[in-house]
Scaffold this active site. Structure first.
Site, PDB file in Angstrom:
ATOM      1  N   PHE A  88      36.510 -10.439 105.270  1.00 27.26           N
ATOM      2  CA  PHE A  88      36.723  -9.976 106.634  1.00 27.26           C
ATOM      3  C   PHE A  88      37.110 -11.146 107.531  1.00 27.26           C
ATOM      4  O   PHE A  88      36.556 -12.245 107.412  1.00 27.26           O
ATOM      5  CB  PHE A  88      35.433  -9.391 107.234  1.00 27.26           C
ATOM      6  CG  PHE A  88      34.818  -8.253 106.473  1.00 27.26           C
ATOM      7  CD1 PHE A  88      35.135  -6.939 106.785  1.00 27.26           C
ATOM      8  CD2 PHE A  88      33.890  -8.490 105.467  1.00 27.26           C
ATOM      9  CE1 PHE A  88      34.541  -5.884 106.102  1.00 27.26           C
ATOM     10  CE2 PHE A  88      33.289  -7.453 104.774  1.00 27.26           C
ATOM     11  CZ  PHE A  88      33.624  -6.140 105.100  1.00 27.26           C
ATOM     12  N   ASP A  89      38.013 -10.891 108.457  1.00 31.50           N
ATOM     13  CA  ASP A  89      38.165 -11.754 109.615  1.00 31.50           C
ATOM     14  C   ASP A  89      36.984 -11.477 110.547  1.00 31.50           C
ATOM     15  O   ASP A  89      36.297 -10.456 110.409  1.00 31.50           O
ATOM     16  CB  ASP A  89      39.494 -11.464 110.301  1.00 31.50           C
ATOM     17  CG  ASP A  89      39.711 -12.309 111.542  1.00 31.50           C
ATOM     18  OD1 ASP A  89      39.360 -13.504 111.523  1.00 31.50           O
ATOM     19  OD2 ASP A  89      40.237 -11.779 112.536  1.00 31.50           O
TER      20      ASP A  89
END
Length: 297
Positions: free
Chosen positions: A154-155
């Site tokens: 994930f960012d």
């Protein structure tokens, strides 16, 4: 009730580029005829196939309670090829909504979905507006990790977290962003659209055998020190575990995602998604300030 429900479009699950080309060039009637004529020919895996396969395999490994629901703009008639392909690939998917050309996102809440993956950006935006984590698959062709674990990356800002810090960066620049994050280091960030999905993955990790976790998560962010502290304290306040946290200070993410062997990566910025998509299945999250203008952070 399932512990984790994923909704996926037929074009995200299978490679339907040829039939979609027929639709775009010749229209709906030709598309329907093509699908019916080829309904006994299994579709090849699409961008999210490996991710979905690993998710469903969790049920056999430790009774995870994972369910995948197919949401499709096909009619039931043209969708028969999709269900035949599901059976061919031995995917335990039994629930579906074939919407006959209408938008399928309307059924996401009714199915109790935690995540929606599609190739239709408009459907994804509607899902996000209704509080469901969603992403547009932008990969080109299929990607496959050789690792047995399900690996999700994930960012941070505008994906796991709100875009409150990113807005300062956009409006006032890097120096103001850094000063703000240092001053707010002990104040947890608000949750972004994927907070609930991360929490569901964390709960699955907690219920899995301790000695061999089948799920691994990573935060891959353009942040660097001193902006790291607020992120760490936020996850601690949420009581959520992230297995790996990679603070890149603006470096390109693609080589790190490849080394991590991500099954899927979620980012809000189109430029990051474009570079990552050559290496891993990538979902663009059209949320936050980066999708209202330029996307630099």
């Amino acid at each position: 009730m399932p512990n984790l429900v994923i909704a996926i479009s037929s074009r995200a699950l299978f490679d339907m580029r040829e039939s979609h080309r027929v639709y775009e060039e010749q229209g709906l009637d030709a598309y329907a005829a093509y699908q019916i004529a080829h309904e006994d020919e299994p579709l090849a895996p699409g961008e999210a196939f490996g991710f979905v396969r690993k998710l469903l395999d969790l049920n056999a490994r430790f009774d995870a309670g994972v369910e995948v629901v197919l949401l499709s703009r096909n009619s039931a008639d043209t969708g028969l090829r999709v269900f035949n392909s599901i059976e061919h690939h031995q995917l335990p998917i039994t629930r579906a909504a074939f919407c006959g050309g209408d938008a399928p996102w309307r059924y996401i809440t009714a199915f109790g979905c935690h995540l929606f993956l599609s190739t239709e950006a408009e459907d994804v935006r509607h899902a996000l507006d209704n509080g469901v984590a969603a992403a547009t698959l932008v990969s080109h062709g299929t990607t496959k990790s050789s690792n047995a674990q399900l690996r999700v990356a994930f960012d941070g800002d505008a994906v796991l977290f709100s875009d409150e810090a990113e807005r300062i960066y956009k409006q006032e620049g890097l120096e103001a962003f850094t000063a703000s994050e240092r001053a707010s280091a002990k104040q947890p960030l608000s949750g972004g659209p994927f907070r609930g999905f991360l929490g569901a993955l964390h709960d699955l990790q907690q219920s899995a055998p301790e000695h061999e976790s089948p799920i691994r998560t990573a935060l891959v962010t353009a942040r660097s020190a001193p902006a790291h502290e607020r992120v760490i304290r936020t996850l601690r306040a949420w009581n959520v575990r992230i297995d790996e946290s990679i603070f890149l200070g603006g470096m390109d993410k693609s080589a790190f995602l490849k080394a991590y062997q991500a099954d899927v990566f979620f980012d809000d910025q189109a430029s990051h998604c474009a570079s990552a998509s050559a290496h891993v299945a990538t979902g663009h999250v059209p949320h936050g300030v980066a999708n209202q203008g330029s996307d630099q952070l």
